[in-house]
Motif scaffolding. Structure first.
Motif, PDB file in Angstrom:
ATOM      1  N   TYR A  23       0.818  -1.216   0.000  1.00 34.72           N
ATOM      2  CA  TYR A  23       0.000   0.000   0.000  1.00 34.72           C
ATOM      3  C   TYR A  23       0.852   1.265   0.000  1.00 34.72           C
ATOM      4  O   TYR A  23       0.444   2.281  -0.570  1.00 34.72           O
ATOM      5  CB  TYR A  23      -1.017  -0.024   1.145  1.00 34.72           C
ATOM      6  N   SER A  24       2.022   1.223   0.596  1.00 34.13           N
ATOM      7  CA  SER A  24       2.941   2.367   0.530  1.00 34.13           C
ATOM      8  C   SER A  24       3.357   2.605  -0.912  1.00 34.13           C
ATOM      9  O   SER A  24       3.416   3.758  -1.367  1.00 34.13           O
ATOM     10  CB  SER A  24       4.176   2.123   1.399  1.00 34.13           C
ATOM     11  N   ARG A  26       1.652   1.684  -3.648  1.00 34.34           N
ATOM     12  CA  ARG A  26       0.475   2.188  -4.367  1.00 34.34           C
ATOM     13  C   ARG A  26       0.271   3.674  -4.085  1.00 34.34           C
ATOM     14  O   ARG A  26      -0.037   4.453  -4.979  1.00 34.34           O
ATOM     15  CB  ARG A  26      -0.785   1.431  -3.937  1.00 34.34           C
ATOM     16  N   LEU A  27       0.421   4.058  -2.836  1.00 35.71           N
ATOM     17  CA  LEU A  27       0.210   5.440  -2.423  1.00 35.71           C
ATOM     18  C   LEU A  27       1.209   6.380  -3.088  1.00 35.71           C
ATOM     19  O   LEU A  27       0.884   7.525  -3.401  1.00 35.71           O
ATOM     20  CB  LEU A  27       0.299   5.524  -0.901  1.00 35.71           C
ATOM     21  N   SER A  28       2.409   5.883  -3.346  1.00 36.56           N
ATOM     22  CA  SER A  28       3.453   6.731  -3.942  1.00 36.56           C
ATOM     23  C   SER A  28       3.100   7.217  -5.348  1.00 36.56           C
ATOM     24  O   SER A  28       3.717   8.150  -5.846  1.00 36.56           O
ATOM     25  CB  SER A  28       4.791   5.987  -3.961  1.00 36.56           C
ATOM     26  N   TYR A  30       0.372   8.716  -5.964  1.00 33.60           N
ATOM     27  CA  TYR A  30      -0.472   9.879  -5.746  1.00 33.60           C
ATOM     28  C   TYR A  30       0.226  11.012  -5.008  1.00 33.60           C
ATOM     29  O   TYR A  30      -0.092  12.181  -5.217  1.00 33.60           O
ATOM     30  CB  TYR A  30      -1.724   9.493  -4.943  1.00 33.60           C
ATOM     31  N   PHE A  33       5.056   9.846   0.101  1.00 39.66           N
ATOM     32  CA  PHE A  33       4.695   9.238   1.375  1.00 39.66           C
ATOM     33  C   PHE A  33       5.920   8.597   1.992  1.00 39.66           C
ATOM     34  O   PHE A  33       6.671   7.889   1.329  1.00 39.66           O
ATOM     35  CB  PHE A  33       3.607   8.173   1.174  1.00 39.66           C
ATOM     36  N   ILE A 139      -2.491   3.337   6.287  1.00 40.70           N
ATOM     37  CA  ILE A 139      -1.920   3.538   4.947  1.00 40.70           C
ATOM     38  C   ILE A 139      -2.944   3.168   3.883  1.00 40.70           C
ATOM     39  O   ILE A 139      -3.094   3.870   2.878  1.00 40.70           O
ATOM     40  CB  ILE A 139      -0.602   2.747   4.777  1.00 40.70           C
ATOM     41  N   GLU A 140      -3.691   2.082   4.122  1.00 39.31           N
ATOM     42  CA  GLU A 140      -4.725   1.696   3.157  1.00 39.31           C
ATOM     43  C   GLU A 140      -5.787   2.778   3.058  1.00 39.31           C
ATOM     44  O   GLU A 140      -6.273   3.086   1.963  1.00 39.31           O
ATOM     45  CB  GLU A 140      -5.352   0.347   3.561  1.00 39.31           C
ATOM     46  N   VAL A 142      -5.412   6.029   3.575  1.00 43.01           N
ATOM     47  CA  VAL A 142      -4.858   7.168   2.837  1.00 43.01           C
ATOM     48  C   VAL A 142      -4.884   6.848   1.338  1.00 43.01           C
ATOM     49  O   VAL A 142      -5.296   7.681   0.522  1.00 43.01           O
ATOM     50  CB  VAL A 142      -3.427   7.518   3.309  1.00 43.01           C
ATOM     51  N   TYR A 143      -4.472   5.634   0.984  1.00 40.17           N
ATOM     52  CA  TYR A 143      -4.537   5.207  -0.415  1.00 40.17           C
ATOM     53  C   TYR A 143      -5.982   5.281  -0.919  1.00 40.17           C
ATOM     54  O   TYR A 143      -6.258   5.840  -1.990  1.00 40.17           O
ATOM     55  CB  TYR A 143      -3.979   3.783  -0.562  1.00 40.17           C
ATOM     56  N   PHE A 146      -7.110   8.803  -1.687  1.00 40.71           N
ATOM     57  CA  PHE A 146      -6.640   9.360  -2.963  1.00 40.71           C
ATOM     58  C   PHE A 146      -7.356   8.734  -4.151  1.00 40.71           C
ATOM     59  O   PHE A 146      -7.616   9.419  -5.142  1.00 40.71           O
ATOM     60  CB  PHE A 146      -5.117   9.253  -3.079  1.00 40.71           C
TER      61      PHE A 146
END
Length: 157
Positions: A23-24, A26-28, A30, A33, A139-140, A142-143, A146
């Motif tokens: 998930y970190s 994936r978040l990157s 957007y 992080f 983290i999930e 936050v993902y 976005f």
């Protein structure tokens, strides 16, 4: 805007760490992080709860710059639906916050000094979760926030 998550203690469960990493990553796509781990304090059995919170608090505050906005993940914080949390993130981005720092405290919570420096508190649930699981859940979310803001199909209403 950058988002940083600070947590006390390493994740020793490999399955959880794999999901946190996923998930970190994936978040990157957007936002910038960072997950910053503060190692557990040694010899805690010789410390009172308050002494442990104070030591952890000093370490937490040493990782925060004066321009960061500090939000604590705390059982007494505000609660959000996933859509409301996405709106919260959008408002933070619109307000010009450079770095939004979320913190997961140690087993006894936060020191008074950390509470005084915080600009907000968020609760993920009324239930109690392990601190390692909270990392993944947060983290999930936050993902998910976005993907909601981008109208992507990850979140179903």
């Amino acid at each position: 805007m950058n988002i940083k998550l600070i947590a006390i203690g390493k994740t020793d469960n490999k399955a959880l760490q794999t999901l946190i990493d996923e998930y970190s990553k994936r978040l990157s796509f957007y936002i910038k992080f960072d997950l910053e781990i503060i190692l557990d304090i040694k010899n805690v059995k010789n410390l009172s709860e308050n002494q442990q919170k104070e030591k952890e608090g000093d370490l937490i505050l040493s990782k925060i710059s004066p321009t960061d906005q500090l939000i604590l993940l705390d059982e007494n914080g505000s609660t959000f639906s996933s859509i409301n949390f996405a709106d919260y993130l959008q408002k933070k981005m619109n307000s010009g916050v450079k770095t939004l720092v979320f913190v997961i405290g140690g087993p006894y919570g936060f020191s008074d000094e950390v509470y005084q420096k915080a600009q907000g508190k968020i609760s993920l649930s009324l239930m109690t979760f392990s601190h390692q699981m909270v990392r993944l859940f947060f983290i999930e979310q936050v993902y998910r926030g976005f993907t909601i803001l981008k109208n992507e199909p990850y979140h179903h209403q």
